[in-house]
Design an enzyme around this catalytic site. Structure first.
Site, PDB file in Angstrom:
ATOM      1  N   ASP A   3     -10.739   0.647  13.969  1.00 50.77           N
ATOM      2  CA  ASP A   3     -11.145   0.489  12.571  1.00 50.77           C
ATOM      3  C   ASP A   3     -12.612   0.088  12.478  1.00 50.77           C
ATOM      4  OD1 ASP A   3      -8.595   1.060  11.554  1.00 50.77           O
ATOM      5  OD2 ASP A   3      -7.957  -1.027  11.773  1.00 50.77           O
TER       6      ASP A   3
ATOM      7  N   ARG B  35       7.263   0.097   1.535  1.00 50.32           N
ATOM      8  CA  ARG B  35       7.101  -0.944   2.537  1.00 50.32           C
ATOM      9  C   ARG B  35       5.898  -1.822   2.229  1.00 50.32           C
ATOM     10  NH1 ARG B  35       6.222   4.110   4.021  1.00 50.32           N
ATOM     11  NH2 ARG B  35       4.498   4.758   5.365  1.00 50.32           N
TER      12      ARG B  35
ATOM     13  N   CYS C 115     -10.802  -7.228  15.929  1.00 46.97           N
ATOM     14  CA  CYS C 115      -9.678  -7.481  15.021  1.00 46.97           C
ATOM     15  C   CYS C 115      -9.947  -6.948  13.617  1.00 46.97           C
ATOM     16  CB  CYS C 115      -9.414  -8.980  14.955  1.00 46.97           C
ATOM     17  SG  CYS C 115      -8.087  -9.431  13.816  1.00 46.97           S
TER      18      CYS C 115
ATOM     19  N   LYS D 116      -2.385   5.593   7.125  1.00 48.03           N
ATOM     20  CA  LYS D 116      -2.530   6.193   8.442  1.00 48.03           C
ATOM     21  C   LYS D 116      -2.491   7.725   8.354  1.00 48.03           C
ATOM     22  CE  LYS D 116      -0.392   2.175  10.600  1.00 48.03           C
ATOM     23  NZ  LYS D 116      -0.211   1.464   9.309  1.00 48.03           N
TER      24      LYS D 116
ATOM     25  N   CYS E 265      -3.740 -16.839  15.704  1.00 48.44           N
ATOM     26  CA  CYS E 265      -3.404 -16.024  16.872  1.00 48.44           C
ATOM     27  C   CYS E 265      -3.605 -16.869  18.126  1.00 48.44           C
ATOM     28  CB  CYS E 265      -4.287 -14.785  16.975  1.00 48.44           C
ATOM     29  SG  CYS E 265      -4.009 -13.536  15.707  1.00 48.44           S
TER      30      CYS E 265
ATOM     31  N   ASP F  66      -6.557   4.919  10.465  1.00 51.42           N
ATOM     32  CA  ASP F  66      -6.152   4.189   9.263  1.00 51.42           C
ATOM     33  C   ASP F  66      -7.298   4.350   8.276  1.00 51.42           C
ATOM     34  OD1 ASP F  66      -4.463   2.703   7.707  1.00 51.42           O
ATOM     35  OD2 ASP F  66      -4.189   1.123   9.194  1.00 51.42           O
TER      36      ASP F  66
ATOM     37  N   ARG G 202      -8.521  -7.862  10.989  1.00 47.75           N
ATOM     38  CA  ARG G 202      -8.475  -8.965  10.023  1.00 47.75           C
ATOM     39  C   ARG G 202      -9.359 -10.122  10.462  1.00 47.75           C
ATOM     40  NH1 ARG G 202      -2.697  -7.656  10.311  1.00 47.75           N
ATOM     41  NH2 ARG G 202      -2.469  -5.924   8.857  1.00 47.75           N
TER      42      ARG G 202
ATOM     43  N   CYS H  42      -8.868 -11.009  19.474  1.00 49.04           N
ATOM     44  CA  CYS H  42      -9.523  -9.771  19.899  1.00 49.04           C
ATOM     45  C   CYS H  42     -10.791  -9.595  19.072  1.00 49.04           C
ATOM     46  CB  CYS H  42      -8.594  -8.578  19.687  1.00 49.04           C
ATOM     47  SG  CYS H  42      -6.975  -8.736  20.475  1.00 49.04           S
TER      48      CYS H  42
ATOM     49  N   ARG I  37       0.817  -1.205   0.000  1.00 53.91           N
ATOM     50  CA  ARG I  37       0.000   0.000   0.000  1.00 53.91           C
ATOM     51  C   ARG I  37       0.854   1.260   0.000  1.00 53.91           C
ATOM     52  NH1 ARG I  37      -4.206   0.922   4.853  1.00 53.91           N
ATOM     53  NH2 ARG I  37      -2.886  -0.765   5.568  1.00 53.91           N
ATOM     54  N   TYR I  38       1.974   1.240   0.713  1.00 57.39           N
ATOM     55  CA  TYR I  38       2.893   2.378   0.785  1.00 57.39           C
ATOM     56  C   TYR I  38       4.052   2.156  -0.190  1.00 57.39           C
ATOM     57  CZ  TYR I  38       0.455   3.399   5.170  1.00 57.39           C
ATOM     58  OH  TYR I  38      -0.491   3.673   6.122  1.00 57.39           O
TER      59      TYR I  38
END
Length: 444
Positions: A354, A175, A191, A398, A184, A391, A193, A188, A171-172
């Site tokens: 998010d 990076r 989350c 961000k 995981c 984000d 994702r 959470c 996306r950037y």
């Protein structure tokens, strides 16, 4: 009722004794059992002739004795046992917690990705009877999780649309985000994702061939200098697999440094074994972003894990999600950030939650976030003040948000307001900032 679906990566199944020890400050200790003697229990864990010293805080010690009395200390401190023994079913939850009707109904209703999953260690930090206790609210489902409100999406950050090969998000400009696993140790409920973690199959799978495609893309794009490995949680990978992936990335000459995004040091701190530290030290420069939520996570176990990582020369930063009625106050976040600095973890980002589907009960207003930033900036050391960011939905990246301290301009003077609300003038003859504002000297 068993809620566990096939997960994107199976939890660790074989114990790996940490017989390789680092030098100071962690000294070798005598074995907790004779060499070669197994510990019998629900799982058989073979111990090496030397075991790792790892603290157990008083809250967790009492929890283990009450709910896992048959589990010896060495087994409790084995991260693989913790991963295999996660709380994953309604029956397991009800053995430990007094569930509200809302929680029970939400657990029964769940299917698909983002399953229930809580390590015994992390469960020990949660209130048994209070459904509104902060850590418990972040990990036990409630009915609101199934309500999709305006602006929410399964992939709010547009990661799938920016995936150049499966599992690699570019996306950037310089990076990439490398999604190494969908597993995981805890899940959470907010989350980002949630669409891809905890369940294999469909559009989201994670495999060695997928890694190789991602590595080939990185190798073919010399503009990529920074790789963030995330998932899922990369520290749930075995030492060997993590060593392989880090080694391959470090072998690409234009990759200047690698970051690991993880919550494992918080929810599975005993994963910071000496053998893991030995692997990580091989691949500098290596940075780590750790997901902290609340001051109650700052246990003796977490202190030990962060000490081992910091002693290995890994710069540690925290990424905290702002969560309604969980950590959305200066009174909660300031002690968290101060505690992190004491553990050599730099508060880095404070994320606006998010807009993932079913997350409305977790999201605060942006006004609340800015109010908190005003209560931090100037009122404590700058090292304890993270950058508050949104984000941007759709893949915009961000965007930092700051309280506005510019009052206006009078000629060559820029009019500023400090953290106490006092007005100051800064001579800025060539500037234009503030010229479009009507002077208002009142407090803000």
């Amino acid at each position: 009722m068993n809620l566990l679906k096939l997960e994107a990566e199976e939890p660790p199944s074989r114990p790996q004794a940490a017989s390789q020890l680092l030098t100071k400050p962690h000294r070798p200790i005598k074995a907790l059992t004779p060499a070669g003697s197994p510990v019998q229990g629900p799982h058989i864990v073979a111990l090496a002739s030397r075991a790792e010293r790892f603290p157990v805080g008083p809250v967790t010690r009492a929890f283990r004795k009450r709910y896992f009395p048959e589990i010896e200390l060495a087994q409790w401190n084995d991260w693989r046992w913790q991963a295999r023994s996660r709380v994953r079913t309604l029956a397991e939850l009800e053995r430990i917690f007094e569930l509200s009707e809302d929680e029970r109904d939400a657990v029964i209703r769940h299917q698909g990705s983002l399953p229930l999953g809580i390590t015994p260690y992390y469960a020990s930090l949660m209130a048994r009877a209070d459904a509104f206790e902060p850590l418990r609210r972040t990990h036990i489902p409630v009915g609101t999780e199934y309500l999709k409100t305006s602006g929410e999406a399964d992939d709010p950050l547009g990661e799938d649309g920016h995936s150049v090969v499966p599992g690699l998000v570019h996306r950037y400009p310089d990076r990439v985000l490398f999604l190494a696993t969908g597993f995981c140790s805890t899940y959470c409920r907010y989350c980002t994702r949630s669409r891809m973690v905890g369940e294999a199959g469909g559009d989201y799978t994670f495999s060695r061939p997928q890694w190789e495609d991602a590595l080939a893309y990185i190798s073919d794009h010399p503009e990529i200098r920074d790789v963030l490995i995330s998932g899922g949680d990369p520290l749930t990978l075995s030492d060997d697999r993590l060593d392989y992936l880090l080694g391959r990335l470090r072998a690409i000459k234009h990759v200047e440094f690698v970051r690991l995004g993880t919550k494992v040091p918080v929810v599975l701190p005993m994963r910071a074994t000496r053998s893991l530290i030995k692997v990580l030290r091989k691949h500098h420069p290596l940075w780590m972003s750790i997901h902290f939520t609340h001051p109650s996570e700052l246990t003796p176990e977490v202190t030990e894990a962060t000490a081992r990582l910091a002693d290995a020369g890994i710069p540690l930063g925290s990424q905290t999600v702002l969560l309604k009625d969980i950590n959305d106050s200066v009174e909660t976040l300031k002690p968290l950030f101060h505690g992190l600095l004491m553990r050599r973890v730099r508060p880095y980002y404070l994320y606006q939650c998010d807009p993932i589907s079913g997350s409305s009960h977790f999201r605060t207003s942006v006004d609340k976030g800015l109010e908190i930033m005003r209560g931090l900036r100037g009122h404590t050391t700058g090292y304890a003040v993270p950058t508050y960011v949104i984000d941007a939905p759709g893949g915009g990246g961000k965007i930092p948000l700051l309280p506005d301290y510019i009052v206006g301009r009078e000629g060559d003077e820029l009019i500023l307001r400090n953290f106490e609300g006092d007005i100051y003038r800064y001579t800025d003859p060539d500037g234009t900032v503030g010229a479009d504002r009507t002077l208002d000297a009142g407090p803000r």
